[in-house]
Design an enzyme around this catalytic site. Structure first.
Site, PDB file in Angstrom:
ATOM      1  N   ALA A  40       1.149  -0.792  -0.130  1.00 47.14           N
ATOM      2  CA  ALA A  40       0.044   0.189  -0.096  1.00 47.14           C
ATOM      3  C   ALA A  40       1.203   1.546  -0.037  1.00 47.14           C
ATOM      4  CB  ALA A  40      -1.055  -0.330   0.981  1.00 47.14           C
ATOM      5  N   SER A  41       2.450   0.848   0.423  1.00 52.17           N
ATOM      6  CA  SER A  41       2.920   2.156   0.300  1.00 52.17           C
ATOM      7  C   SER A  41       3.426   2.687  -1.000  1.00 52.17           C
ATOM      8  CB  SER A  41       4.240   1.932   1.306  1.00 52.17           C
ATOM      9  OG  SER A  41       4.722   0.617   1.024  1.00 52.17           O
ATOM     10  N   ASP A  43       3.918   2.982  -5.367  1.00 51.57           N
ATOM     11  CA  ASP A  43       3.300   4.719  -6.678  1.00 51.57           C
ATOM     12  C   ASP A  43       2.294   3.426  -7.068  1.00 51.57           C
ATOM     13  OD1 ASP A  43       3.974   5.670  -8.313  1.00 51.57           O
ATOM     14  OD2 ASP A  43       4.092   4.518  -9.560  1.00 51.57           O
ATOM     15  N   HIS A 268       0.021  -6.292 -22.537  1.00 52.46           N
ATOM     16  CA  HIS A 268      -0.952  -5.200 -23.425  1.00 52.46           C
ATOM     17  C   HIS A 268      -1.346  -5.748 -24.822  1.00 52.46           C
ATOM     18  CE1 HIS A 268      -0.476  -3.602 -20.180  1.00 52.46           C
ATOM     19  NE2 HIS A 268       0.318  -3.048 -19.631  1.00 52.46           N
ATOM     20  N   ARG A 403      -9.223   4.173 -31.365  1.00 50.95           N
ATOM     21  CA  ARG A 403      -7.662   5.058 -30.403  1.00 50.95           C
ATOM     22  C   ARG A 403      -8.412   4.794 -29.288  1.00 50.95           C
ATOM     23  NH1 ARG A 403      -7.645  10.055 -32.827  1.00 50.95           N
ATOM     24  NH2 ARG A 403      -9.170  10.970 -31.814  1.00 50.95           N
ATOM     25  N   GLN A 405      -6.692   5.280 -26.527  1.00 53.32           N
ATOM     26  CA  GLN A 405      -6.653   6.642 -25.879  1.00 53.32           C
ATOM     27  C   GLN A 405      -5.771   7.711 -26.370  1.00 53.32           C
ATOM     28  OE1 GLN A 405      -5.243   4.698 -22.241  1.00 53.32           O
ATOM     29  NE2 GLN A 405      -2.662   4.746 -23.270  1.00 53.32           N
ATOM     30  N   LYS A 413     -12.201   5.171 -42.178  1.00 59.17           N
ATOM     31  CA  LYS A 413     -11.679   6.061 -43.245  1.00 59.17           C
ATOM     32  C   LYS A 413     -12.122   5.715 -44.251  1.00 59.17           C
ATOM     33  CE  LYS A 413      -7.363   7.813 -41.819  1.00 59.17           C
ATOM     34  NZ  LYS A 413      -6.451   7.981 -41.903  1.00 59.17           N
TER      35      LYS A 413
HETATM   36  P1  NDP Z   1       6.851  -0.512  -5.894  1.00 59.30           P
HETATM   37  O1  NDP Z   1       8.143  -0.925  -6.389  1.00 59.30           O
HETATM   38  O2  NDP Z   1       6.373   0.970  -5.592  1.00 59.30           O
HETATM   39  O3  NDP Z   1       6.517  -1.546  -4.496  1.00 59.30           O
HETATM   40  C1  NDP Z   1       5.024  -1.528  -3.783  1.00 59.30           C
HETATM   41  C2  NDP Z   1       5.456  -1.900  -2.681  1.00 59.30           C
HETATM   42  O4  NDP Z   1       6.533  -3.025  -2.148  1.00 59.30           O
HETATM   43  C3  NDP Z   1       6.716  -0.920  -2.146  1.00 59.30           C
HETATM   44  O5  NDP Z   1       6.398   0.830  -0.975  1.00 59.30           O
HETATM   45  C4  NDP Z   1       7.508  -1.600  -1.020  1.00 59.30           C
HETATM   46  O6  NDP Z   1       6.990  -1.278   0.141  1.00 59.30           O
HETATM   47  C5  NDP Z   1       7.007  -3.095  -1.726  1.00 59.30           C
HETATM   48  N1  NDP Z   1       8.400  -3.322  -1.832  1.00 59.30           N
HETATM   49  C6  NDP Z   1       8.853  -2.728  -3.172  1.00 59.30           C
HETATM   50  N2  NDP Z   1      10.564  -2.857  -3.436  1.00 59.30           N
HETATM   51  C7  NDP Z   1      10.049  -3.985  -2.396  1.00 59.30           C
HETATM   52  C8  NDP Z   1      11.650  -5.427  -2.017  1.00 59.30           C
HETATM   53  N3  NDP Z   1      12.259  -5.316  -3.072  1.00 59.30           N
HETATM   54  N4  NDP Z   1      11.238  -5.990  -1.315  1.00 59.30           N
HETATM   55  C9  NDP Z   1      10.080  -5.632  -0.842  1.00 59.30           C
HETATM   56  N5  NDP Z   1       8.809  -5.294  -0.736  1.00 59.30           N
HETATM   57  C10 NDP Z   1       9.072  -3.857  -2.032  1.00 59.30           C
HETATM   58  O7  NDP Z   1       5.464  -0.618  -7.127  1.00 59.30           O
HETATM   59  P2  NDP Z   1       4.883  -0.344  -7.556  1.00 59.30           P
HETATM   60  O8  NDP Z   1       4.207   0.329  -6.702  1.00 59.30           O
HETATM   61  O9  NDP Z   1       5.265   0.532  -8.604  1.00 59.30           O
HETATM   62  O10 NDP Z   1       4.167  -1.938  -8.740  1.00 59.30           O
HETATM   63  C11 NDP Z   1       3.592  -2.515  -7.224  1.00 59.30           C
HETATM   64  C12 NDP Z   1       3.340  -3.546  -8.652  1.00 59.30           C
HETATM   65  O11 NDP Z   1       2.444  -3.463  -9.857  1.00 59.30           O
HETATM   66  C13 NDP Z   1       4.924  -4.121  -9.699  1.00 59.30           C
HETATM   67  O12 NDP Z   1       5.155  -5.561  -9.521  1.00 59.30           O
HETATM   68  C14 NDP Z   1       4.717  -3.448 -10.898  1.00 59.30           C
HETATM   69  O13 NDP Z   1       5.724  -3.782 -11.359  1.00 59.30           O
HETATM   70  C15 NDP Z   1       3.158  -3.355 -11.330  1.00 59.30           C
HETATM   71  N6  NDP Z   1       3.164  -2.321 -11.903  1.00 59.30           N
HETATM   72  C16 NDP Z   1       3.294  -1.364 -11.311  1.00 59.30           C
HETATM   73  C17 NDP Z   1       2.650  -0.358 -12.563  1.00 59.30           C
HETATM   74  C18 NDP Z   1       2.926   1.943 -12.275  1.00 59.30           C
HETATM   75  O14 NDP Z   1       2.663   2.041 -13.131  1.00 59.30           O
HETATM   76  N7  NDP Z   1       3.641   1.672 -10.430  1.00 59.30           N
HETATM   77  C19 NDP Z   1       2.147  -0.247 -13.961  1.00 59.30           C
HETATM   78  C20 NDP Z   1       1.941  -1.968 -13.880  1.00 59.30           C
HETATM   79  C21 NDP Z   1       2.034  -2.587 -13.472  1.00 59.30           C
HETATM   80  P3  NDP Z   1       7.327  -1.430   1.843  1.00 59.30           P
HETATM   81  O15 NDP Z   1       8.428  -0.951   1.696  1.00 59.30           O
HETATM   82  O16 NDP Z   1       6.876  -0.159   2.764  1.00 59.30           O
HETATM   83  O17 NDP Z   1       7.365  -2.595   2.027  1.00 59.30           O
HETATM   84  C1  BG6 Z   2       2.424   0.281 -17.930  1.00 58.45           C
HETATM   85  C2  BG6 Z   2       3.568  -0.671 -18.003  1.00 58.45           C
HETATM   86  O1  BG6 Z   2       1.666  -1.858 -17.875  1.00 58.45           O
HETATM   87  O2  BG6 Z   2       1.324   0.338 -18.743  1.00 58.45           O
HETATM   88  C3  BG6 Z   2       4.497   1.241 -17.712  1.00 58.45           C
HETATM   89  O3  BG6 Z   2       4.112  -1.370 -17.177  1.00 58.45           O
HETATM   90  C4  BG6 Z   2       3.369   2.163 -19.360  1.00 58.45           C
HETATM   91  O4  BG6 Z   2       5.116   0.325 -18.805  1.00 58.45           O
HETATM   92  C5  BG6 Z   2       1.884   1.723 -18.769  1.00 58.45           C
HETATM   93  O5  BG6 Z   2       3.609   3.087 -19.263  1.00 58.45           O
HETATM   94  C6  BG6 Z   2       0.800   2.452 -19.708  1.00 58.45           C
HETATM   95  O6  BG6 Z   2      -0.577   2.920 -18.628  1.00 58.45           O
HETATM   96  P1  BG6 Z   2      -1.607   3.098 -19.463  1.00 58.45           P
HETATM   97  O7  BG6 Z   2      -2.721   3.069 -18.535  1.00 58.45           O
HETATM   98  O8  BG6 Z   2      -1.290   5.117 -19.234  1.00 58.45           O
HETATM   99  O9  BG6 Z   2      -1.250   3.134 -20.935  1.00 58.45           O
END
Ligand code: NDP
Ligand code: BG6
Length: 513
Positions: A40-41, A43, A268, A403, A405, A413
């Site tokens: 939950a912490s 991105d 995708h 399209r 997005q 066409k």
């Molecule tokens: P993050 O890297 O922000 O990781 C999410 C949380 O997991 C972190 O806040 C951290 O929480 C914990 N974490 C990160 N790295 C590690 C590690 N090496 N070991 C243990 N805990 C870790 O990922 P995102 O939120 O960006 O993405 C989450 C998932 O979704 C991933 O699988 C990513 O590939 C996928 N994804 C992300 C997208 C995006 O737009 N961000 C798009 C599509 C897919 P804490 O330290 O508090 O435990």
């Molecule tokens: C994610 C990819 O699955 O999709 C990213 O990991 C990409 O690299 C993203 O930017 C694109 O999603 P959207 O919905 O913004 O087009």
């Protein structure tokens, strides 16, 4: 019901004891849904998951009884989680309604538990808290694994170690990447299936939740004007185009291990292709649709090196601003060969699509942001207008553009006469622009997918055999690219990408749309 189940525990709730204690069987008890966002912490949780849950709440789509728990290692109180979440919630649906009140009510139902991903003890604590909130109702639980995939198994293992038979459901949403190739993907699936049944695993591909991707089957199967044309007889080529006008800034660490082929094409774009090309399913049920998608994937030839072009963006200065190259990112190893662009020609060896090139193009740091499906039809046979009026428009083919997005639209066409006394022809668009036709805002893909997972609708999630078939198409190519250390063609940040993509298309007598 969960696997490996004995007594208590997170993936198997001893909910029966509650029901029995109050003298109700499962069908009579009120139910509740607990949604746990693991990671939950991070991105994704902040950017997409919590806002999507709020939008569902705002639209009264969540069940009457629900609770949301954030789980991660970071230390946070419930209040801190709420502050963090509130920063990304928007009142996008109807700004005139009292959104802040709804937001407040929503946040009151969000809680946080800090714990390690491999700690049974920490998950047992979470289980205890969930039970308190469930108040003896029929407990349904959704876990969203918004964490790097290398810790998926730790989480499901720790959470399910001491499960018990239960009457509510437990579902687990897993985020991509699902492995790096056939072997690692199969290992991940095997690992998850030690603790979960296939029907508990919801593999998310958020492109399947996009409005126009979901509309593909409606467009094809409910419009007689399209379906008869949907084959090699009338379609010359299909293009699946994904482009972003920004680089991998901030995500270089993740991206470098995957590259654009794994990040976008293998999931995708391939999912869109499968939906586009599949045969009519028996029904719109998840299994019928997924069966048809698997058949398409299994009818395809694995990609060949000569049918692929890869690129990587380099730094570019425009208007006094310097845009960084991919390897300028500190989280990317110097000299990295990871592609940020790829174009590929794919073929489906079946009666409907034999010989039709499906051209995919995906890239970061290009000149625009768009995702499109472009269907180029064959020429009109004969030469009627050329012979009669000297115009070459007979040769201008129809093109259907979906399209996805931004600015969702479907347009066709067509060749048309320019109004007036002369006989001059023109290409024009029959245009369905969503923003003009529909006033309601289009929901984010994550809203639809989360709602489907809560409702147990699997149509938009990836089944394990689909995933295997998808990896089989790309794994040999990825291995060859990596083993032979094939260098990507460099292209400037903000450009149209490597020129090689045009030569690739030209090999099939195609021009990119
Ligand atoms: P993050 O890297 O922000 O990781 C999410 C949380 O997991 C972190 O806040 C951290 O929480 C914990 N974490 C990160 N790295 C590690 C590690 N090496 N070991 C243990 N805990 C870790 O990922 P995102 O939120 O960006 O993405 C989450 C998932 O979704 C991933 O699988 C990513 O590939 C996928 N994804 C992300 C997208 C995006 O737009 N961000 C798009 C599509 C897919 P804490 O330290 O508090 O435990
Ligand atoms: C994610 C990819 O699955 O999709 C990213 O990991 C990409 O690299 C993203 O930017 C694109 O999603 P959207 O919905 O913004 O087009």
């Amino acid at each position: 019901p969960s696997k490996n189940v004995e007594n208590g525990g997170l993936f198997g709730l001893s909910s029966e004891e509650y029901g029995h204690a109050i003298g109700l069987d499962a069908s009579e008890r009120e139910s509740t849904v607990s949604i746990t966002v693991v990671g939950a912490s991070g991105d994704l949780a902040k950017k997409k998951i919590f806002p999507a849950l709020f939008a569902l709440y705002y639209e009264d789509c969540l069940p009457k009884h629900f609770t949301i728990f954030g789980y991660a290692r970071s230390k946070m109180t419930d209040a801190e989680l709420r502050t963090m979440v509130s920063k990304t919630l928007t009142c996008r649906i109807d700004k005139s309604e009292n959104c802040s009140e709804k937001m407040e009510q929503f946040l009151k139902r969000c809680f946080y538990h800090s714990g390690q991903y491999d700690s049974e003890e920490n998950f047992a604590e979470l289980d205890k808290k969930l039970k308190e909130h469930e108040c003896g109702r029929l407990p349904n639980r959704l876990f969203y694994l918004s964490i790097p995939p290398n810790i998926f198994i730790d989480v499901v293992k720790s959470a399910s170690q001491s499960g018990s038979s239960k009457d509510g459901w437990t579902r687990v949403i897993v985020e991509k990447p699902f492995g790096r190739d056939s072997q690692s993907s199969a290992a991940l699936t095997r690992g998850l299936k030690q603790y979960l049944e296939e029907d508990q695993i919801f593999r998310i591909d958020h492109y399947l939740g996009k409005e126009l991707v979901e509309n593909l089957s409606i467009l094809r199967f409910s419009n007689l004007v399209f379906e008869p044309l949907w084959s090699r007889q009338y379609i010359r080529n299909v293009q699946l185009i994904f482009s972003e006008d920004f680089g991998t800034e901030g995500r270089g660490g993740y991206f470098d291990n995957y590259g654009i082929i794994r990040d976008i094409m293998q999931n995708h774009l391939l999912q869109i292709l499968a939906l586009f090309a599949m045969e009519t399913p028996v029904s719109m049920d998840a299994e019928d649709i997924r069966n048809e998608k698997v058949k398409v994937l299994r009818s395809m030839k694995p990609l060949q090196l000569e049918d692929v072009v890869i690129g990587q963006y380099k730094s570019h200065t425009k208007g006094g601003v310097t845009y960084p190259g991919y390897t300028d990112d500190k989280t990317v190893p110097k000299g990295s060969l990871t592609p940020t662009f790829a174009a590929a020609a794919l073929f489906i060896d079946n009666a409907r699509w034999d010989g039709v090139p499906f051209l995919m193009k995906a890239g970061k740091a290009l000149h625009n942001r768009r995702t499109e499906i472009r269907v180029q039809f064959r020429h009109v046979p004969g030469n009627l207008y050329k012979r009669s009026f000297g115009t070459d428009l007979d040769r201008a083919t129809n093109e259907l553009v979906i399209r996805v997005q931004p600015d969702e639209a479907i347009y066709l066409k067509i060749n048309n006469k320019i109004p007036g006394l002369g006989m001059r022809l023109d290409r024009s668009n029959l245009n369905l622009l969503y923003a003009s036709r529909y006033s309601k805002e289009i929901p984010d893909a994550y809203e639809r997918l989360l709602l489907d997972a809560i409702e147990g609708e699997r149509r938009l999630f990836i089944r394990s055999d689909e995933l295997d078939a998808a990896w089989e198409l790309f794994t040999p190519l990825l291995k060859e690219l990596e083993e032979k250390k094939i260098g990507p063609e460099l292209y400037p940040y903000g450009s149209r990408g490597p020129v090689g993509a045009h030569y690739l298309a030209a090999n099939y007598n195609v021009r990119w749309g």
